[in-house]
Design an enzyme around this catalytic site. Structure first.
Site, PDB file in Angstrom:
ATOM      1  N   GLU A   1      -5.247  -0.821  -8.566  1.00 20.02           N
ATOM      2  CA  GLU A   1      -4.238   0.094  -9.106  1.00 20.02           C
ATOM      3  C   GLU A   1      -3.123  -0.767  -9.692  1.00 20.02           C
ATOM      4  O   GLU A   1      -2.594  -1.645  -8.999  1.00 20.02           O
ATOM      5  CB  GLU A   1      -3.686   0.996  -7.999  1.00 20.02           C
ATOM      6  CG  GLU A   1      -4.711   2.007  -7.507  1.00 20.02           C
ATOM      7  CD  GLU A   1      -4.233   2.833  -6.312  1.00 20.02           C
ATOM      8  OE1 GLU A   1      -4.520   4.037  -6.279  1.00 20.02           O
ATOM      9  OE2 GLU A   1      -3.572   2.273  -5.407  1.00 20.02           O
TER      10      GLU A   1
ATOM     11  N   ASN B   1      -4.255   5.695  -1.700  1.00 18.54           N
ATOM     12  CA  ASN B   1      -3.736   5.919  -0.343  1.00 18.54           C
ATOM     13  C   ASN B   1      -3.075   7.282  -0.182  1.00 18.54           C
ATOM     14  O   ASN B   1      -3.071   7.845   0.907  1.00 18.54           O
ATOM     15  CB  ASN B   1      -2.762   4.805   0.050  1.00 18.54           C
ATOM     16  CG  ASN B   1      -3.509   3.568   0.510  1.00 18.54           C
ATOM     17  OD1 ASN B   1      -4.691   3.633   0.826  1.00 18.54           O
ATOM     18  ND2 ASN B   1      -2.827   2.441   0.536  1.00 18.54           N
TER      19      ASN B   1
ATOM     20  N   SER C   1       0.829  -1.216   0.000  1.00 13.93           N
ATOM     21  CA  SER C   1       0.000   0.000   0.000  1.00 13.93           C
ATOM     22  C   SER C   1       0.848   1.244   0.000  1.00 13.93           C
ATOM     23  O   SER C   1       0.329   2.321  -0.256  1.00 13.93           O
ATOM     24  CB  SER C   1      -0.900   0.069   1.230  1.00 13.93           C
ATOM     25  OG  SER C   1      -0.876  -1.029   2.018  1.00 13.93           O
TER      26      SER C   1
ATOM     27  N   HIS D   1      -2.390  -3.259  -6.725  1.00 13.16           N
ATOM     28  CA  HIS D   1      -2.875  -2.836  -5.414  1.00 13.16           C
ATOM     29  C   HIS D   1      -4.392  -2.956  -5.319  1.00 13.16           C
ATOM     30  O   HIS D   1      -5.127  -2.252  -6.009  1.00 13.16           O
ATOM     31  CB  HIS D   1      -2.422  -1.393  -5.116  1.00 13.16           C
ATOM     32  CG  HIS D   1      -2.768  -0.963  -3.731  1.00 13.16           C
ATOM     33  ND1 HIS D   1      -3.241   0.276  -3.425  1.00 13.16           N
ATOM     34  CD2 HIS D   1      -2.721  -1.645  -2.556  1.00 13.16           C
ATOM     35  CE1 HIS D   1      -3.472   0.349  -2.128  1.00 13.16           C
ATOM     36  NE2 HIS D   1      -3.166  -0.810  -1.584  1.00 13.16           N
TER      37      HIS D   1
HETATM   38  N1  CAA Z   1     -16.894 -11.171   0.113  1.00 16.35           N
HETATM   39  C1  CAA Z   1     -17.983 -11.075  -0.652  1.00 16.35           C
HETATM   40  N2  CAA Z   1     -18.955 -10.140  -0.463  1.00 16.35           N
HETATM   41  C2  CAA Z   1     -18.793  -9.303   0.595  1.00 16.35           C
HETATM   42  C3  CAA Z   1     -17.668  -9.347   1.446  1.00 16.35           C
HETATM   43  C4  CAA Z   1     -16.694 -10.321   1.164  1.00 16.35           C
HETATM   44  N3  CAA Z   1     -15.581 -10.406   1.895  1.00 16.35           N
HETATM   45  N4  CAA Z   1     -17.800  -8.345   2.383  1.00 16.35           N
HETATM   46  C5  CAA Z   1     -18.958  -7.719   2.115  1.00 16.35           C
HETATM   47  N5  CAA Z   1     -19.557  -8.291   1.057  1.00 16.35           N
HETATM   48  C6  CAA Z   1     -20.782  -7.873   0.382  1.00 16.35           C
HETATM   49  C7  CAA Z   1     -22.021  -8.229   1.187  1.00 16.35           C
HETATM   50  O1  CAA Z   1     -22.477  -9.524   0.854  1.00 16.35           O
HETATM   51  C8  CAA Z   1     -23.001  -7.137   0.740  1.00 16.35           C
HETATM   52  O2  CAA Z   1     -23.556  -7.432  -0.531  1.00 16.35           O
HETATM   53  P1  CAA Z   1     -25.024  -6.897  -0.955  1.00 16.35           P
HETATM   54  O3  CAA Z   1     -25.052  -5.427  -0.701  1.00 16.35           O
HETATM   55  O4  CAA Z   1     -25.134  -7.249  -2.399  1.00 16.35           O
HETATM   56  O5  CAA Z   1     -25.945  -7.655  -0.059  1.00 16.35           O
HETATM   57  C9  CAA Z   1     -22.104  -5.931   0.527  1.00 16.35           C
HETATM   58  O6  CAA Z   1     -20.788  -6.433   0.339  1.00 16.35           O
HETATM   59  C10 CAA Z   1     -22.133  -5.011   1.701  1.00 16.35           C
HETATM   60  O7  CAA Z   1     -21.715  -5.719   2.847  1.00 16.35           O
HETATM   61  P2  CAA Z   1     -22.455  -5.649   4.262  1.00 16.35           P
HETATM   62  O8  CAA Z   1     -23.935  -5.588   4.081  1.00 16.35           O
HETATM   63  O9  CAA Z   1     -21.891  -6.733   5.122  1.00 16.35           O
HETATM   64  O10 CAA Z   1     -21.938  -4.309   4.942  1.00 16.35           O
HETATM   65  P3  CAA Z   1     -22.022  -2.810   4.492  1.00 16.35           P
HETATM   66  O11 CAA Z   1     -23.196  -2.497   3.655  1.00 16.35           O
HETATM   67  O12 CAA Z   1     -21.841  -2.078   5.752  1.00 16.35           O
HETATM   68  O13 CAA Z   1     -20.723  -2.618   3.578  1.00 16.35           O
HETATM   69  C11 CAA Z   1     -18.428  -2.335   3.114  1.00 16.35           C
HETATM   70  C12 CAA Z   1     -19.468  -2.981   4.028  1.00 16.35           C
HETATM   71  C13 CAA Z   1     -18.506  -2.942   1.730  1.00 16.35           C
HETATM   72  C14 CAA Z   1     -17.073  -2.663   3.743  1.00 16.35           C
HETATM   73  C15 CAA Z   1     -18.701  -0.801   3.025  1.00 16.35           C
HETATM   74  O14 CAA Z   1     -18.843  -0.260   4.307  1.00 16.35           O
HETATM   75  C16 CAA Z   1     -17.592  -0.060   2.314  1.00 16.35           C
HETATM   76  O15 CAA Z   1     -17.536  -0.001   1.109  1.00 16.35           O
HETATM   77  N6  CAA Z   1     -16.686   0.579   3.118  1.00 16.35           N
HETATM   78  C17 CAA Z   1     -15.551   1.323   2.592  1.00 16.35           C
HETATM   79  C18 CAA Z   1     -14.421   0.379   2.324  1.00 16.35           C
HETATM   80  C19 CAA Z   1     -13.224   1.082   1.752  1.00 16.35           C
HETATM   81  O16 CAA Z   1     -13.157   2.287   1.606  1.00 16.35           O
HETATM   82  N7  CAA Z   1     -12.200   0.283   1.459  1.00 16.35           N
HETATM   83  C20 CAA Z   1     -10.931   0.791   0.990  1.00 16.35           C
HETATM   84  C21 CAA Z   1     -10.015   0.864   2.145  1.00 16.35           C
HETATM   85  S1  CAA Z   1      -8.436   1.472   1.681  1.00 16.35           S
HETATM   86  C22 CAA Z   1      -7.576   0.129   1.250  1.00 16.35           C
HETATM   87  O17 CAA Z   1      -8.001  -0.992   1.313  1.00 16.35           O
HETATM   88  C23 CAA Z   1      -6.229   0.404   0.728  1.00 16.35           C
HETATM   89  C24 CAA Z   1      -5.090   0.180   1.616  1.00 16.35           C
HETATM   90  O18 CAA Z   1      -4.053  -0.193   1.079  1.00 16.35           O
HETATM   91  C25 CAA Z   1      -5.088   0.511   3.051  1.00 16.35           C
END
Ligand code: CAA
Length: 309
Positions: free
Chosen positions: A177, A215, A144, A165
């Protein structure tokens, strides 16, 4: 083993695209990111070997992949349970595990590394794999924040080395990415782009600069939110609500920090602040340092900015 075959394809676009067809992927690191990448690669028809030094982590990862895929199947195949079961079986058959990276890479087309964010550890890993992997095998890091050029420097395959990424949770986040260094060949870059497409992801490319695109923008934003909280400008709850309802973000900065992991965030910020000691954007945060020192890394440890049951 069949995976040794080196396939070169030509695309249909006017600019001839050459890429290695990725049939077998080795994913090093059975944590959240590695398991997520393995899940997506397996469910899009790739043979995947997930590698970690710890067998228990691998077993936990496979269990997690199966659980997540069942969730997907329940939704996607609601009206066709038999097709859903077949999809699940096929995807799970595509996943194998190993604690011996050296032997696995002898039959792989692509290595994706998702281990600890430590340059020396990554260099040692790739330096070793470089000696045993076939010539055509492409190496990619899911780092990252570290420089792909620095990681690749321990190998003799600078032209077959790039960055891939992914974002957490990998099965849900649609972006990858794709990073080319100044030495990455066009064929390698096209192969990584094509692989991302095969995974059903949208890719963007970026130079090998700290934090790439996401990031580099996300971490300073989150750190600014933490500083607002440290100054008492707003509670963490209100800052989270503000960014969710005011900007339509799915998570506020404190929820997202806990989700990504405060240890990971601190590691990234420490690296950047060491490289840019005079830049206030990368200045240390007392609150973040304290939470990490107390082992409160976020969701994965049950407590970070918030507590989790
Ligand atoms: N595998 C498959 N499907 C998954 C899953 C997984 N591991 N985790 C969640 N899902 C699916 C669920 O089944 C659900 O699908 P539907 O809407 O079709 O029913 C959907 O994703 C949403 O999940 P939840 O209902 O459990 O929870 P939510 O609505 O609160 O969403 C989230 C959770 C997807 C994490 C959402 O909150 C989100 O998008 N958050 C932001 C995440 C983000 O910004 N990530 C980037 C971080 S930065 C990074 O990663 C880079 C780094 O290097 C640090």
């Amino acid at each position: 083993m069949a995976f040794f075959t080196h396939h070169i394809c030509r695309g249909l676009s006017s600019s001839a695209v050459r890429h290695v067809v990725i049939k077998h992927v080795t994913i090093i690191g059975g944590g959240q990111m590695g398991a997520g990448i393995a899940q997506v690669a397996a469910s899009t028809g790739h043979a995947v070997t997930l590698v970690d030094t710890n067998e228990d982590i691998l077993k936990k990862a496979v269990k997690g992949i199966e659980g997540n895929l069942k969730r997907v199947v329940k939704k996607k195949f609601a009206d066709k349970p038999e097709a859903g079961e077949e999809f699940l079986q096929k995807a799970m058959q595509n996943v194998s595990i190993s604690t011996d990276a050296g032997s696995v890479v002898q039959g792989t087309d692509l290595v994706v590394e998702a281990i600890v964010e430590n340059l020396k550890v990554k260099q040692d890993l790739f330096g070793g794999l470089d000696k045993v992997a076939p010539a055509h095998t492409i190496f990619a890091s899911n780092t990252s924040s570290l420089s792909i050029t620095d990681i690749a420097s321990s190998t003799n395959r600078l032209d077959r080395f790039g960055g891939l990424h992914f974002f957490n949770p990998v099965p849900v986040m649609r972006l990858v990415e794709v990073i080319a260094t100044s030495s990455t060949s066009q064929e390698t870059f096209d192969s990584l782009l094509n692989f991302s497409k095969m995974l059903g992801k949208t890719s963007v490319s970026c130079k090998d600069t700290p934090g790439f695109i996401v990031n580099r923008l996300l971490l300073p934003y989150i750190l600014d939110a933490v500083r607002m909280y440290e100054r008492g400008d707003g509670s963490k709850e209100d800052i989270d609500i503000a960014m969710k309802l005011g900007c339509g973000y799915p998570m506020g900065p404190f929820e997202l920090s806990d989700y990504v992991g405060l240890d990971t965030m601190k590691f990234i910020m420490d690296g950047w602040s060491a490289a840019n000691p005079d830049n206030p954007m990368f200045a240390q945060s007392e609150v973040l340092n304290k939470l990490v020192a107390e082992g409160k890394f976020g969701k994965k440890t049950g407590e970070g900015f918030y507590k989790y049951k």
